[in-house]
Every structure is written in structure tokens, then in C-alpha cells.
Design a protein around this motif. Structure first.
Motif, short mmCIF file in Angstrom:
data_model
loop_
_atom_site.label_atom_id
_atom_site.label_comp_id
_atom_site.label_asym_id
_atom_site.label_seq_id
_atom_site.Cartn_x
_atom_site.Cartn_y
_atom_site.Cartn_z
N ASP A 145 -18.94 -1.13 -22.57
CA ASP A 145 -18.34 -0.73 -21.29
C ASP A 145 -17.88 -1.96 -20.51
N TYR A 146 -18.69 -3.00 -20.55
CA TYR A 146 -18.38 -4.22 -19.80
C TYR A 146 -17.09 -4.86 -20.30
N VAL A 147 -16.84 -4.77 -21.59
CA VAL A 147 -15.64 -5.39 -22.17
C VAL A 147 -14.37 -4.86 -21.50
N LEU A 148 -14.34 -3.59 -21.13
CA LEU A 148 -13.15 -3.02 -20.51
C LEU A 148 -13.22 -3.04 -18.98
N SER A 149 -14.22 -3.70 -18.43
CA SER A 149 -14.38 -3.75 -16.98
C SER A 149 -13.43 -4.77 -16.37
N GLU A 150 -13.22 -4.65 -15.07
CA GLU A 150 -12.35 -5.59 -14.36
C GLU A 150 -12.91 -7.00 -14.43
N ASP A 151 -14.22 -7.15 -14.30
CA ASP A 151 -14.85 -8.46 -14.34
C ASP A 151 -14.56 -9.18 -15.66
N PHE A 152 -14.76 -8.48 -16.76
CA PHE A 152 -14.52 -9.07 -18.08
C PHE A 152 -13.04 -9.37 -18.29
N GLN A 153 -12.21 -8.39 -18.02
CA GLN A 153 -10.79 -8.52 -18.33
C GLN A 153 -10.11 -9.62 -17.50
N LYS A 154 -10.58 -9.84 -16.29
CA LYS A 154 -9.98 -10.89 -15.48
C LYS A 154 -10.37 -12.29 -15.94
N MET A 155 -11.39 -12.39 -16.79
CA MET A 155 -11.75 -13.68 -17.39
C MET A 155 -10.75 -14.09 -18.48
N ILE A 156 -10.20 -13.10 -19.16
CA ILE A 156 -9.50 -13.34 -20.42
C ILE A 156 -8.33 -14.33 -20.31
N PRO A 157 -7.44 -14.23 -19.32
CA PRO A 157 -6.30 -15.14 -19.33
C PRO A 157 -6.66 -16.61 -19.36
N THR A 158 -7.69 -17.02 -18.63
CA THR A 158 -8.04 -18.44 -18.59
C THR A 158 -9.31 -18.77 -19.37
N ALA A 159 -10.00 -17.78 -19.90
CA ALA A 159 -11.16 -18.05 -20.76
C ALA A 159 -10.78 -17.94 -22.22
N LEU A 184 -11.12 -7.96 -31.28
CA LEU A 184 -11.79 -6.68 -31.14
C LEU A 184 -13.30 -6.83 -30.98
N VAL A 185 -13.90 -5.80 -30.44
CA VAL A 185 -15.35 -5.73 -30.32
C VAL A 185 -15.82 -4.39 -30.88
N GLY A 186 -16.97 -4.40 -31.52
CA GLY A 186 -17.55 -3.17 -32.06
C GLY A 186 -19.06 -3.26 -32.04
N ARG A 187 -19.73 -2.12 -31.96
CA ARG A 187 -21.20 -2.14 -31.96
C ARG A 187 -21.72 -1.69 -33.32
N LEU A 188 -22.86 -2.24 -33.70
CA LEU A 188 -23.41 -2.01 -35.02
C LEU A 188 -24.39 -0.83 -35.02
N THR A 189 -24.35 -0.05 -36.08
CA THR A 189 -25.24 1.11 -36.19
C THR A 189 -26.70 0.69 -36.29
N SER A 190 -26.94 -0.54 -36.77
CA SER A 190 -28.31 -1.02 -36.96
C SER A 190 -28.94 -1.61 -35.71
N SER A 191 -28.21 -1.62 -34.60
CA SER A 191 -28.72 -2.23 -33.37
C SER A 191 -30.02 -1.58 -32.93
N ASP A 192 -31.00 -2.44 -32.53
CA ASP A 192 -32.23 -1.89 -31.97
C ASP A 192 -32.16 -1.87 -30.44
N LEU A 200 -28.14 -1.00 -24.60
CA LEU A 200 -27.62 -2.27 -24.12
C LEU A 200 -26.29 -2.60 -24.78
N ALA A 201 -26.18 -2.28 -26.08
CA ALA A 201 -24.91 -2.50 -26.78
C ALA A 201 -23.81 -1.65 -26.17
N GLY A 202 -24.15 -0.41 -25.82
CA GLY A 202 -23.18 0.47 -25.16
C GLY A 202 -22.75 -0.07 -23.81
N SER A 204 -22.68 -15.12 -18.77
CA SER A 204 -23.11 -15.15 -17.37
C SER A 204 -22.77 -13.85 -16.66
N GLY A 205 -21.55 -13.34 -16.91
CA GLY A 205 -21.12 -12.12 -16.24
C GLY A 205 -21.94 -10.91 -16.64
N PHE A 206 -22.24 -10.79 -17.94
CA PHE A 206 -22.99 -9.62 -18.39
C PHE A 206 -24.45 -9.70 -17.98
#
Length: 330
Positions: free
Chosen positions: A265-279, A247-255, A259-261, A48-50
Motif C-alpha cells: 500500500d505504501y508503494v502507491l502512497s503519495e509519500d512514497f511516490q513523491k520520493m521517486i523523481p529525486t531518489a 516492480l514490487v511484489g510480495r512473497l507467499t512465504s512471508s511470515d 506488514l508486507a501488505g 525511513s518513510g515506512f
């Protein structure tokens, strides 16, 4: 006659079909562990966030990550999320991952992290969790657990099928090295059962079948926040506790590399990181102000964190598992 379709073709077919169903929007396919996309996992909130910022459709495809990568090379996926720190060498050996190119100086982990391919999105430390109403005087060290009477019953996970199970055998190996066989020999009478995964073990513990369960120092946060229950605690050992991150990583085969990039970026964003403790019931990889609910302050933390770099994990993994298996089966 029943037609047999290979797993690789089944996965590829599902991914292709999902692209057609995307309704014109670009679609990001993310491989994730089974727990991730469940209603109680972090997947729905991340999706939902992304999607609220990308103008795309995000779809999780779940399963055993390393098996899928080895089977079909990702089968059209763009990103992999949920690998553990003990799996980086095996994942890297597939040759499927692209450098992330992110600034890792923002990470607030208790260990240094400079990996060019994999980015932590959460972290925790392994621990034996107990219920203080059932076990008011728990072992206060790993040695005390080893020395405990055999009527103390614990449940653990299989290191061949579980990330937490693998972390346990590496934890014991890191502390006791060549003496690990004796540790498992003395622990064996206390081990009620070995389950394939964490959820089965934790379910036995919460059902009252065992006194202690192999889990994480952050596990009591769930009970504090979701159940208003302060009876679950993590036993803290002076020998140190084993560090794990997902961990998260992006695949070389991505089409959808752009969007993968954006997702990386979103993974290290405040929105994503603030989900982690209770998600994800773990510590965020980047500690933004106000990221942790106040209940996390009540969690016990070890003074010593044990972290094995990738090369050491690979050097010790098979020996640690073989030692465990020998003592559990003979």
C-alpha cells in the motif's frame, strides 16, 4: 581446512539473525537490487518513510533478485522490489509471488498495466544520453545512429547481466525484428565497450570516455537537479523508445503478510511516490500533484512509447540476446 557454506544457508542465516536483532519490533525483509540500499539509492528514504508509519524495522537484503529467488525461494523475505518489466515471466514462474490485491487504476503510466502480482513503483524509457558540449549534433533517430561514422563512440550494457542492456536488445528487436543482426553489425564499430551494468557505462560516459551511453530519458534530471548541469541530454528517436518500469511484489512465504501488505500500500502512497523523481531519478508510477520537480519539465519525451507484453518478451528474449551476442563476438 576452510568450511564451505552454501549461499542459500548464508542468506537464510543472515535473515534469521536479523529477526533476533529486531529488538521486539516486527521486521520486514525486502529483497532489492544492490543499488537500492546504497546511500545514493532510494532505499534509505523508503526505509525511513515506512518505518515512521509501521512501527517496525525494515531491512533491505540486496543482490541479484532472480538468482536469489531461484536459489532459496526468498529465504525468509517478505517483499521483492526492483524487478524490471522484462523479468515478470521469470519471476512469476518461481511460483513465489502472491496477488497484490491493489487498485491499479491510480497508475499514471504511458502503457496499460493490469498485472495481478507485480506493481510498478516507477517508470522510464530507454535512451542514448549525450553531452551537448561534446556532441552538439547527435543522431536524431535510431537509423541515424546506425548510419553514424564509426568514430562516434557509445557504451552499452550486457543484456545477460543488465536490465538496461536487455531493454536495449529488445528495443532494437522491436523496431527491426529479423533485421536486428544487421543493426548490431553496423553498430559494433561504434561500441567502445560493453559493461556488466549501467553504473559502469554511465561512469565511462561522465568521465568523457564515450560520446553516448545507453541510459534513460530521465537520466539528465540528475545532472540538472543535483549538479546544476544542463549539458546532458537524451537523444529522442521517432522510431519510439522502450518502456521500462521497476516492480514490487510480495512473497507467499512471508511470515509478516500484514506488514508486507502495508508496504505494498505504501508503494502507491503519495509519500512514497513523491520520493521517486529525486531518489530513483525516474517518473513516479502515480502522478500526485507537485510530484515532479520543475526540472523534469525540461526533459525530452518521445512521442512513441514501445512496450512489449510479457509473452512477447519471453518469445523474443533469447533470440534477441543470441543475435546481439553473435554480432558482438564474431
Amino acid at each position: 581446512m576452510r568450511t564451505i557454506i552454501s549461499p542459500a544457508l548464508m542468506i537464510a542465516g543472515c535473515l534469521t539473525a536479523s529477526t533476533v536483532l529486531a529488538g521486539g519490533k516486527p521486521e520486514l525483509i525486502v529483497l532489492a537490487p544492490d543499488y537500492f540500499a546504497s546511500e545514493w539509492g532510494p532505499g534509505p528514504r523508503i526505509e525511513s518513510g515506512f518505518e515512521s508509519r509501521c512501527g517496525c524495522d525494515l531491512r533491505f537484503v540486496t543482490g541479484d533478485l532472480l538468482s536469489r529467488l531461484r536459489l532459496d525461494g526468498g529465504a525468509g523475505a517478505d517483499v521483492v522490489i526492483g524487478l524490471s518489466t522484462d523479468q515478470t515471466a521469470a519471476a512469476r514462474a518461481t511460483g513465489l509471488f502472491a496477488p497484490h490485491g491493489l487498485n491499479l487504476s491510480v497508475l499514471t503510466l504511458p502503457v496499460a498495466w493490469t498485472d495481478p502480482d507485480f506493481v510498478p513503483f516507477n517508470w522510464g524509457e530507454t535512451a542514448f544520453v549525450y553531452d551537448r558540449t561534446r556532441l552538439p549534433d547527435p543522431p536524431d533517430s535510431l537509423q541515424a545512429l546506425i548510419d553514424a561514422p564509426d568514430d562516434l563512440k557509445i557504451v552499452i550494457q550486457d543484456p545477460r547481466t543488465s536490465a538496461s542492456g536487455l531493454a536495449l536488445v529488445l528495443w532494437v528487436d522491436a523496431i527491426h525484428g529479423d533485421g536486428a543482426a544487421e543493426v548490431w553489425r553496423r553498430l559494433r564499430p561504434k561500441i567502445l565497450t560493453v559493461t556488466p551494468g549501467w553504473s559502469e557505462s554511465y561512469g565511462l560516459f561522465t568521465a568523457g570516455e564515450a560520446d553516448m551511453v545507453m541510459s534513460y530519458t530521465t537520466s539528465p534530471a540528475y545532472h540538472l537537479i543535483a549538479e546544476k548541469d544542463d549539458t546532458k541530454r537524451a537523444a529522442i528517436f521517432p522510431e519510439g523508445h522502450y518502456f521500462m518500469a521497476e516492480l514490487v511484489g510480495r512473497l507467499t512465504s512471508s511470515d509478516q503478510p500484514e506488514l508486507a501488505g502495508q508496504f505494498m500500500d505504501y508503494v502507491l502512497s503519495e509519500d512514497f511516490q513523491k520520493m521517486i523523481p529525486t531518489a530513483n531519478w525516474s517518473y513516479p508510477a502515480v502522478m500526485f500533484e507537485g510530484a515532479l520537480p520543475p526540472e523534469f519539465a525540461a526533459l525530452a519525451r518521445p512521442e512513441k512509447t514501445l512496450f512489449l507484453p510479457e509473452a512477447q518478451v519471453e518469445a523474443r528474449r533469447e533470440t534477441a540476446i543470441a543475435t546481439w551476442r553473435k554480432e558482438m563476438t564474431e
